[in-house]
Enzyme design. Sequence first.
Site, PDB file in Angstrom:
ATOM      1  N   CYS A   1      -0.608   4.415   2.539  1.00 28.62           N
ATOM      2  CA  CYS A   1      -0.214   4.315   3.943  1.00 28.62           C
ATOM      3  C   CYS A   1      -0.399   2.792   4.874  1.00 28.62           C
ATOM      4  CB  CYS A   1      -1.807   4.737   4.481  1.00 28.62           C
ATOM      5  SG  CYS A   1      -3.296   3.852   3.713  1.00 28.62           S
ATOM      6  N   SER A   2      -1.126   1.991   4.830  1.00 31.13           N
ATOM      7  CA  SER A   2      -1.241   0.486   5.505  1.00 31.13           C
ATOM      8  C   SER A   2      -2.523  -0.320   5.002  1.00 31.13           C
ATOM      9  CB  SER A   2      -0.402   0.973   6.045  1.00 31.13           C
ATOM     10  OG  SER A   2      -2.359   1.590   7.452  1.00 31.13           O
ATOM     11  N   CYS A   3      -3.073   0.237   3.824  1.00 35.51           N
ATOM     12  CA  CYS A   3      -4.603  -0.677   3.142  1.00 35.51           C
ATOM     13  C   CYS A   3      -3.529  -2.518   3.051  1.00 35.51           C
ATOM     14  CB  CYS A   3      -5.423  -0.495   1.960  1.00 35.51           C
ATOM     15  SG  CYS A   3      -5.577   1.549   1.576  1.00 35.51           S
TER      16      CYS A   3
ATOM     17  N   CYS B   1       0.852  -0.905   0.304  1.00 36.96           N
ATOM     18  CA  CYS B   1       0.072   0.223  -0.015  1.00 36.96           C
ATOM     19  C   CYS B   1       0.864   1.221  -0.115  1.00 36.96           C
ATOM     20  CB  CYS B   1      -0.662   0.533   1.372  1.00 36.96           C
ATOM     21  SG  CYS B   1      -2.496   1.599   1.418  1.00 36.96           S
TER      22      CYS B   1
END
Lengths: 199, 102
Positions: free
Chosen positions: A106-108, A103
Amino acid sequence: MSGHQHNDPDDPALRVRAIEELLVEAGLVTTEKIDSTIHRYEHEIGPLNGARVVAKAWVDQAYKQRLLADGTAAIAELGYGGAQGEHMVVLENTDEVHNLVVCTLCSCYPWPVLGLPPTWYKSVEYRARAVREPRAVLAEFGTTLSEDTTVRVWDSSAEIRYLVLPQRPSGTSDLGEDDLVHLVGRDAMIGVRLAGVEI
Amino acid sequence: MKIDLSDFGKHAPPRSNGELVFDAPWQGRAFGTAAALVDAGHFSWPVFQAALIDEVDADQDGDYWTAWLRATTSLVHDLGLLDKPQLSERRLELAHQSPDDH
């Protein structure tokens, strides 16, 4: 706790406590709800769920086809779904194609099947390098692919979450689904490792 | 390739990513608070995600859960769920309590 009389008001622990207390006092959330959510993500929702999906796909061709055609629905057949897993796409690794998930923003991450993302997945380094030099990143995880294998990098988004279906390790034809589950690690389902080479 | 199942932690499947889900209790509280707000319908995950992207972007080398907390705080303010003075005041109150007070 240090035992000092005055604590730093910028300490994140204290900032979280302030916001939680005020939200609870305002009746916007409950402490019980927060507690139960934390408990579920620490103890119930994690990569074991994804491993069950992969192991089933390895032994059940019809399930595998459903999984590749509609990941969300096939994953829901095993009882997994919900927040951050509403639109799942499953990517099959083969001798020809190796899939890697990142991702970049961010941090999906697909929570229902993998839990919350590991620290390295959230790092600025992985987010940048997985796209720029995926083979170098893979090598650092101990994953070396044939030059003939195409590496595809998939950028998760707020809408779509990916789960890699790793290749079933050779020499496992006599293993049943329950044993195969233990060969499927989190990192294989992100695509940084192969199945059967970790924990 | 010979697979030795005992190497794979047969009785300890990777339930929690092979590492602690949260490095400190406050990170779990920050996660749980945002999740509870979503669950109660105060905002959606995509809305939270957008706020988180902004916060991660604003401090690329910063701590992830601190960015998460800032995203929660800014949404709570923007949506008028809590006001800023209220939150600052509570933080100061908590900071001045001795550990034995709670």
